[in-house]
Motif scaffolding. Structure first.
Motif, short mmCIF file in Angstrom:
data_model
loop_
_atom_site.label_atom_id
_atom_site.label_comp_id
_atom_site.label_asym_id
_atom_site.label_seq_id
_atom_site.Cartn_x
_atom_site.Cartn_y
_atom_site.Cartn_z
N HIS A 6 0.90 -1.12 -0.08
CA HIS A 6 0.09 0.18 -0.03
C HIS A 6 1.00 1.17 -0.20
O HIS A 6 1.58 1.47 0.91
CB HIS A 6 -0.88 -0.09 1.25
N THR A 7 0.95 2.06 -1.03
CA THR A 7 1.77 3.21 -1.33
C THR A 7 0.86 4.47 -0.37
O THR A 7 -0.31 4.42 -0.42
CB THR A 7 2.07 3.33 -2.58
N PHE A 8 1.66 5.47 0.14
CA PHE A 8 1.07 6.50 0.30
C PHE A 8 0.59 7.25 -0.74
O PHE A 8 1.26 7.73 -1.57
CB PHE A 8 1.95 7.44 1.33
N PRO A 9 -0.73 7.83 -0.84
CA PRO A 9 -1.22 8.72 -1.91
C PRO A 9 -0.40 10.23 -1.72
O PRO A 9 -0.40 10.74 -2.90
CB PRO A 9 -2.74 8.98 -1.36
N TRP A 10 0.19 10.45 -0.87
CA TRP A 10 0.85 11.74 -0.62
C TRP A 10 2.17 11.82 -1.30
O TRP A 10 2.89 12.87 -1.43
CB TRP A 10 0.77 12.53 0.67
N ARG A 11 2.77 10.66 -1.42
CA ARG A 11 4.22 10.50 -1.92
C ARG A 11 4.31 10.79 -3.48
O ARG A 11 3.58 10.28 -4.40
CB ARG A 11 4.77 9.06 -1.55
N PRO B 286 1.80 -4.60 -5.93
CA PRO B 286 1.41 -3.03 -5.88
C PRO B 286 -0.13 -3.33 -5.54
O PRO B 286 -0.95 -3.91 -6.38
CB PRO B 286 2.00 -2.28 -6.79
N TRP B 287 -0.75 -2.38 -4.56
CA TRP B 287 -2.07 -2.62 -4.50
C TRP B 287 -2.78 -1.05 -4.17
O TRP B 287 -3.89 -1.04 -4.23
CB TRP B 287 -2.32 -3.38 -3.14
N GLY B 288 -2.01 0.15 -4.08
CA GLY B 288 -2.51 1.12 -3.85
C GLY B 288 -3.00 1.34 -2.42
O GLY B 288 -2.57 0.54 -1.53
N ALA B 289 -3.79 2.42 -2.02
CA ALA B 289 -3.89 2.86 -0.62
C ALA B 289 -5.34 2.36 -0.37
O ALA B 289 -6.20 2.70 -1.20
CB ALA B 289 -3.71 4.43 -0.64
#
Length: 178
Positions: free
Chosen positions: A113-118, A150-153
């Motif tokens: 889960h990546t950070f949406p703000w990055r 990769p899965w998103g936030a």
């Protein structure tokens, strides 16, 4: 006795030089395979330098090398500010739909889960570090690692769309609308 850079590393005269170096340097601290690998690398460096001198390109090559080292150092300093746990993506265990052919059980994966703000450059830097780490794994270690997907936030997780960047986050590491 010197290496002949006009011929290959495996040529008879170069193998004699390599053999003498290996015999002189091998000890408990430096086993034969390590010394042989080092001599091959050194020979490759000498051959490259000789070729560059012959073509009058050595000053340009050195200038390019210094520029690349400076750029690498600048990037390392820049990204060292965000190589902290609060900037890293979260991972969640899950099961993949396929089955492991060896065990007949469902494959376990790690959802990233990546950070949406990055910022995209920060995401790419972390992906690059992941690839470098994966390349250095032994075959056995790679076999034991779970596949990373990769899965998103997820909005409900602490890493979801409501997550805010850390207060110490540099402006270049955030997307513009954060």
């Amino acid at each position: 006795m010197q290496w002949d850079t006009s011929s290959g590393f495996s040529s008879p005269e170069n193998m004699r030089v390599t053999s003498e170096i290996t015999t002189a340097c091998v000890n408990e601290k430096y086993p034969a395979p390590v010394v042989q690998k080092a001599t091959k690398k050194y020979f490759t460096t000498l051959k490259r330098r000789s070729r560059l001198q012959t073509n009058n390109k050595l000053p340009d090559a050195r200038k390019k090398q210094r520029r690349l080292q400076r750029k690498h150092h600048e990037q390392k300093e820049k990204f060292s500010a965000i190589l902290q746990i609060e900037y890293m993506s979260s991972e969640e265990s899950a099961e993949e739909s396929g089955e492991d052919e060896h065990m007949g059980e469902r494959l376990k994966v790690l959802l990233i889960h990546t950070f949406p703000w990055r910022n995209q450059s920060v995401n790419e830097m972390f992906q690059s570090l992941d690839r470098k780490t994966a390349r250095k794994r032994t075959p056995r270690a790679a076999e034991m690692c779970r596949k990373r997907v990769p899965w998103g936030a997820e909005p409900s997780s602490p890493y979801g769309t409501t997550a805010k960047p850390p207060p110490s986050c540099p402006a270049w590491a955030k997307v513009s609308d954060c």
